[in-house]
Write a protein that holds these residues in place. Structure first.
Motif, PDB file in Angstrom:
ATOM      1  N   TRP A  18       0.842  -1.201   0.000  1.00 55.58           N
ATOM      2  CA  TRP A  18       0.000   0.000   0.000  1.00 55.58           C
ATOM      3  C   TRP A  18       0.875   1.249   0.000  1.00 55.58           C
ATOM      4  N   GLN A  19       1.892   1.274   0.865  1.00 53.59           N
ATOM      5  CA  GLN A  19       2.778   2.431   0.944  1.00 53.59           C
ATOM      6  C   GLN A  19       3.548   2.645  -0.357  1.00 53.59           C
ATOM      7  N   GLN A  20       3.997   1.562  -0.985  1.00 52.90           N
ATOM      8  CA  GLN A  20       4.713   1.659  -2.252  1.00 52.90           C
ATOM      9  C   GLN A  20       3.798   2.204  -3.337  1.00 52.90           C
ATOM     10  N   THR A  21       2.576   1.694  -3.409  1.00 54.44           N
ATOM     11  CA  THR A  21       1.616   2.155  -4.411  1.00 54.44           C
ATOM     12  C   THR A  21       1.282   3.628  -4.192  1.00 54.44           C
ATOM     13  N   TYR A  22       1.092   4.013  -2.949  1.00 58.48           N
ATOM     14  CA  TYR A  22       0.801   5.412  -2.627  1.00 58.48           C
ATOM     15  C   TYR A  22       1.951   6.314  -3.070  1.00 58.48           C
ATOM     16  N   ALA A  23       3.186   5.882  -2.814  1.00 52.47           N
ATOM     17  CA  ALA A  23       4.361   6.660  -3.222  1.00 52.47           C
ATOM     18  C   ALA A  23       4.436   6.772  -4.741  1.00 52.47           C
ATOM     19  N   GLU A  24       4.156   5.691  -5.456  1.00 51.48           N
ATOM     20  CA  GLU A  24       4.161   5.723  -6.917  1.00 51.48           C
ATOM     21  C   GLU A  24       3.099   6.689  -7.433  1.00 51.48           C
ATOM     22  N   LEU A  25       1.930   6.665  -6.822  1.00 47.83           N
ATOM     23  CA  LEU A  25       0.854   7.563  -7.224  1.00 47.83           C
ATOM     24  C   LEU A  25       1.238   9.020  -6.961  1.00 47.83           C
ATOM     25  N   ALA A  26       1.882   9.273  -5.840  1.00 47.91           N
ATOM     26  CA  ALA A  26       2.307  10.635  -5.514  1.00 47.91           C
ATOM     27  C   ALA A  26       3.378  11.139  -6.480  1.00 47.91           C
ATOM     28  N   GLN A  27       4.191  10.239  -7.012  1.00 46.85           N
ATOM     29  CA  GLN A  27       5.266  10.613  -7.935  1.00 46.85           C
ATOM     30  C   GLN A  27       4.801  10.721  -9.388  1.00 46.85           C
ATOM     31  N   ALA A  28       3.628  10.201  -9.690  1.00 46.57           N
ATOM     32  CA  ALA A  28       3.144  10.203 -11.069  1.00 46.57           C
ATOM     33  C   ALA A  28       2.904  11.640 -11.539  1.00 46.57           C
ATOM     34  N   PRO A  29       3.427  11.987 -12.714  1.00 46.08           N
ATOM     35  CA  PRO A  29       3.215  13.340 -13.234  1.00 46.08           C
ATOM     36  C   PRO A  29       1.731  13.601 -13.498  1.00 46.08           C
ATOM     37  N   ALA A  30       1.348  14.867 -13.356  1.00 47.60           N
ATOM     38  CA  ALA A  30      -0.044  15.249 -13.620  1.00 47.60           C
ATOM     39  C   ALA A  30      -0.392  14.937 -15.064  1.00 47.60           C
ATOM     40  N   GLY A  31      -1.584  14.445 -15.265  1.00 46.92           N
ATOM     41  CA  GLY A  31      -2.059  14.145 -16.612  1.00 46.92           C
ATOM     42  C   GLY A  31      -1.701  12.762 -17.109  1.00 46.92           C
ATOM     43  N   THR A  32      -0.932  12.006 -16.325  1.00 45.43           N
ATOM     44  CA  THR A  32      -0.611  10.644 -16.765  1.00 45.43           C
ATOM     45  C   THR A  32      -1.705   9.702 -16.277  1.00 45.43           C
ATOM     46  N   GLY A  33      -1.798   8.570 -16.890  1.00 47.12           N
ATOM     47  CA  GLY A  33      -2.805   7.591 -16.498  1.00 47.12           C
ATOM     48  C   GLY A  33      -2.479   6.983 -15.142  1.00 47.12           C
ATOM     49  N   THR A  34      -3.251   7.323 -14.146  1.00 50.38           N
ATOM     50  CA  THR A  34      -3.025   6.804 -12.793  1.00 50.38           C
ATOM     51  C   THR A  34      -4.131   5.845 -12.368  1.00 50.38           C
ATOM     52  N   THR A  35      -4.978   5.472 -13.302  1.00 48.70           N
ATOM     53  CA  THR A  35      -6.111   4.615 -12.970  1.00 48.70           C
ATOM     54  C   THR A  35      -5.668   3.300 -12.351  1.00 48.70           C
ATOM     55  N   VAL A  36      -4.646   2.680 -12.931  1.00 49.56           N
ATOM     56  CA  VAL A  36      -4.174   1.385 -12.429  1.00 49.56           C
ATOM     57  C   VAL A  36      -3.678   1.533 -10.990  1.00 49.56           C
ATOM     58  N   LEU A  37      -2.910   2.590 -10.724  1.00 51.58           N
ATOM     59  CA  LEU A  37      -2.408   2.799  -9.363  1.00 51.58           C
ATOM     60  C   LEU A  37      -3.541   3.086  -8.395  1.00 51.58           C
ATOM     61  N   ARG A  38      -4.508   3.878  -8.797  1.00 50.58           N
ATOM     62  CA  ARG A  38      -5.645   4.189  -7.921  1.00 50.58           C
ATOM     63  C   ARG A  38      -6.459   2.936  -7.610  1.00 50.58           C
ATOM     64  N   ARG A  39      -6.672   2.118  -8.619  1.00 50.08           N
ATOM     65  CA  ARG A  39      -7.428   0.879  -8.398  1.00 50.08           C
ATOM     66  C   ARG A  39      -6.672  -0.074  -7.480  1.00 50.08           C
ATOM     67  N   ARG A  40      -5.348  -0.154  -7.672  1.00 48.84           N
ATOM     68  CA  ARG A  40      -4.543  -1.015  -6.808  1.00 48.84           C
ATOM     69  C   ARG A  40      -4.607  -0.513  -5.365  1.00 48.84           C
ATOM     70  N   LEU A  41      -4.544   0.806  -5.176  1.00 49.74           N
ATOM     71  CA  LEU A  41      -4.621   1.383  -3.836  1.00 49.74           C
ATOM     72  C   LEU A  41      -5.962   1.077  -3.177  1.00 49.74           C
ATOM     73  N   ILE A  42      -7.032   1.161  -3.926  1.00 50.27           N
ATOM     74  CA  ILE A  42      -8.360   0.838  -3.396  1.00 50.27           C
ATOM     75  C   ILE A  42      -8.437  -0.634  -2.995  1.00 50.27           C
ATOM     76  N   THR A  43      -7.927  -1.513  -3.853  1.00 54.44           N
ATOM     77  CA  THR A  43      -7.937  -2.945  -3.552  1.00 54.44           C
ATOM     78  C   THR A  43      -7.109  -3.249  -2.311  1.00 54.44           C
ATOM     79  N   LEU A  44      -5.910  -2.679  -2.241  1.00 55.00           N
ATOM     80  CA  LEU A  44      -5.053  -2.905  -1.076  1.00 55.00           C
ATOM     81  C   LEU A  44      -5.692  -2.355   0.194  1.00 55.00           C
TER      82      LEU A  44
END
Length: 85
Positions: A18-44
Motif C-alpha cells: 500500500w505504501q509503495q503504491t501510494y508513493a508511486e501515485l504521488a510521484q506520477a506526473p499530472a495528466g498521466t494515467g493513474t487509474t491502475v495505481l488508484r485501483r490497486r490502492l483501493i484494492t489494497l
C-alpha cells in the motif's frame, strides 16, 4: 509501557505494498494515467481493512500506526502461534 504489537507477515506485506503504491501515485506526473495505481490502492485498502487480524473491535485504531511503522522499517515480530521466518 505498552507491549509491542505483533503483526502477521502477510499484513505487513500488504501495508508495504500500500505504501509503495501510494508513493508511486504521488510521484506520477499530472495528466498521466493513474487509474491502475488508484485501483490497486483501493484494492489494497480493502484487503488491509478486512484482514482477519483486525477482527477485534478496536484493533485497527490500536495498531494502525504501529503497522505502518513496522512496514516502513521492514520489521515485524511473528504473531503468537507462528514461527519466525
Amino acid at each position: 509501557m505498552r507491549p509491542p504489537f505483533r503483526f502477521p507477515e502477510d499484513l505487513v506485506t500488504l501495508q508495504r505494498a500500500w505504501q509503495q503504491t501510494y508513493a508511486e501515485l504521488a510521484q506520477a506526473p499530472a495528466g498521466t494515467g493513474t487509474t491502475v495505481l488508484r485501483r490497486r490502492l483501493i484494492t489494497l485498502s480493502g484487503n488491509l481493512c478486512t484482514h482477519p487480524h483486525w477482527a477485534a473491535p478496536a484493533a485497527w485504531r490500536a495498531g494502525g500506526v504501529e503497522l505502518r511503522h513496522a512496514a516502513r522499517t521492514h520489521t515485524s515480530t511473528p504473531a503468537e502461534g507462528q514461527a519466525a521466518a
